[in-house]
Design a protein around this motif. Structure first.
Motif, PDB file in Angstrom:
ATOM      1  N   PHE A  43       0.815  -0.921   0.145  1.00  0.00           N
ATOM      2  CA  PHE A  43      -0.101  -0.207  -0.113  1.00  0.00           C
ATOM      3  C   PHE A  43       1.444   1.281   0.366  1.00  0.00           C
ATOM      4  O   PHE A  43       1.054   2.142  -0.951  1.00  0.00           O
ATOM      5  CB  PHE A  43      -0.716   0.029   1.150  1.00  0.00           C
ATOM      6  N   ILE A 109      -6.690  -5.156   2.933  1.00  0.00           N
ATOM      7  CA  ILE A 109      -5.971  -5.949   1.668  1.00  0.00           C
ATOM      8  C   ILE A 109      -5.252  -6.572   1.985  1.00  0.00           C
ATOM      9  O   ILE A 109      -4.191  -7.035   1.632  1.00  0.00           O
ATOM     10  CB  ILE A 109      -5.534  -4.750   0.545  1.00  0.00           C
ATOM     11  N   SER A 132      -9.588  -6.379  -0.151  1.00  0.00           N
ATOM     12  CA  SER A 132      -9.604  -7.625  -1.065  1.00  0.00           C
ATOM     13  C   SER A 132     -10.685  -8.294  -1.288  1.00  0.00           C
ATOM     14  O   SER A 132     -11.873  -7.904  -0.892  1.00  0.00           O
ATOM     15  CB  SER A 132      -8.710  -8.665   0.046  1.00  0.00           C
ATOM     16  N   VAL A 150     -10.332  -5.146  -4.750  1.00  0.00           N
ATOM     17  CA  VAL A 150      -9.110  -4.583  -5.489  1.00  0.00           C
ATOM     18  C   VAL A 150      -8.785  -6.588  -5.251  1.00  0.00           C
ATOM     19  O   VAL A 150      -9.218  -7.251  -4.025  1.00  0.00           O
ATOM     20  CB  VAL A 150      -8.392  -3.987  -5.707  1.00  0.00           C
ATOM     21  N   TYR A 155      -1.198  -4.571  -7.938  1.00  0.00           N
ATOM     22  CA  TYR A 155      -0.543  -2.875  -7.582  1.00  0.00           C
ATOM     23  C   TYR A 155      -1.777  -2.290  -8.608  1.00  0.00           C
ATOM     24  O   TYR A 155      -1.753  -0.500  -8.101  1.00  0.00           O
ATOM     25  CB  TYR A 155      -0.023  -3.392  -7.052  1.00  0.00           C
ATOM     26  N   TRP A 158      -5.111  -1.221  -7.803  1.00  0.00           N
ATOM     27  CA  TRP A 158      -5.357  -0.390  -6.758  1.00  0.00           C
ATOM     28  C   TRP A 158      -5.149   1.088  -6.914  1.00  0.00           C
ATOM     29  O   TRP A 158      -5.802   2.112  -6.158  1.00  0.00           O
ATOM     30  CB  TRP A 158      -3.794  -1.073  -5.664  1.00  0.00           C
TER      31      TRP A 158
END
Length: 184
Positions: A43, A109, A132, A150, A155, A158
């Motif tokens: 993240f 996530i 998630s 996501v 990524y 995201w």
């Protein structure tokens, strides 16, 4: 969980003043154990990629593995994100509730299928969830047409979704707190 406690007892503006959070910032909150399975490192990397128009800040509450926390803090420094990401550490329930009230988006996530106590609390306060695309939090939100999902390893997705949310291009629906209380 005490649903009467996890309630917005003050408004967002008051919570931000108490926590010294800028009123105009979009506030992201992660509240969880600091362990690799929650992908806080990924993240942070995503935050380093995005360039939203609107100012934002990310608060991370919780505790975990000391080496992993040092690694995370090193990532924040290496990406020059000290003004965007703040590690708050473990906080009291009252302070956590204030961070939740002050937030605009709660993020969880995990790489494993699990429920999130933080997400449950945040849902009762009325904030949107970024999570998630599997697990009990996902299943509950999907059943109620809420949240944003996501793939836990995509990524780029995201980053695209997060930037769009911060910019106001995507509005993430929330769940009515009575539905949350009835379900849990």
């Amino acid at each position: 969980m005490d649903f009467d406690y996890w309630y917005p007892v003050i408004d967002k503006e008051t919570a931000r003043k108490k926590l010294k959070i800028p009123a105009e910032a979009f506030v992201i909150l992660l509240s969880q154990r600091l362990v690799p399975e929650y992908q806080v490192d990924r993240f942070i990397e995503v935050i380093a990629q995005i360039k939203p128009v609107k100012p934002f800040v990310c608060y991370i509450t919780g505790f975990g593995l000391p080496d992993y926390k040092s690694y995370l803090q090193g990532l924040v420094e290496s990406f020059g994100l000290n003004n965007k990401i703040c590690f708050v550490g473990y906080v009291s329930d009252e302070e956590l509730r204030n961070y939740m009230i002050a937030s605009d988006l709660f993020v969880t996530i995990p790489t494993m299928s699990a429920g999130s106590g933080g997400a449950l609390k945040e849902m009762t306060i009325g904030r949107p969830i970024f999570t998630s695309s599997y697990g009990s939090t996902y299943n509950f939100l999907k059943e109620n047409n809420a949240g944003i999902f996501v793939n836990p390893t995509d990524y780029d997705d995201w980053a695209q979704k997060l930037e769009s949310i911060i910019n106001g291009e995507i509005i993430v629906k929330t769940v009515n707190r009575e539905i949350v209380a009835d379900y849990y």
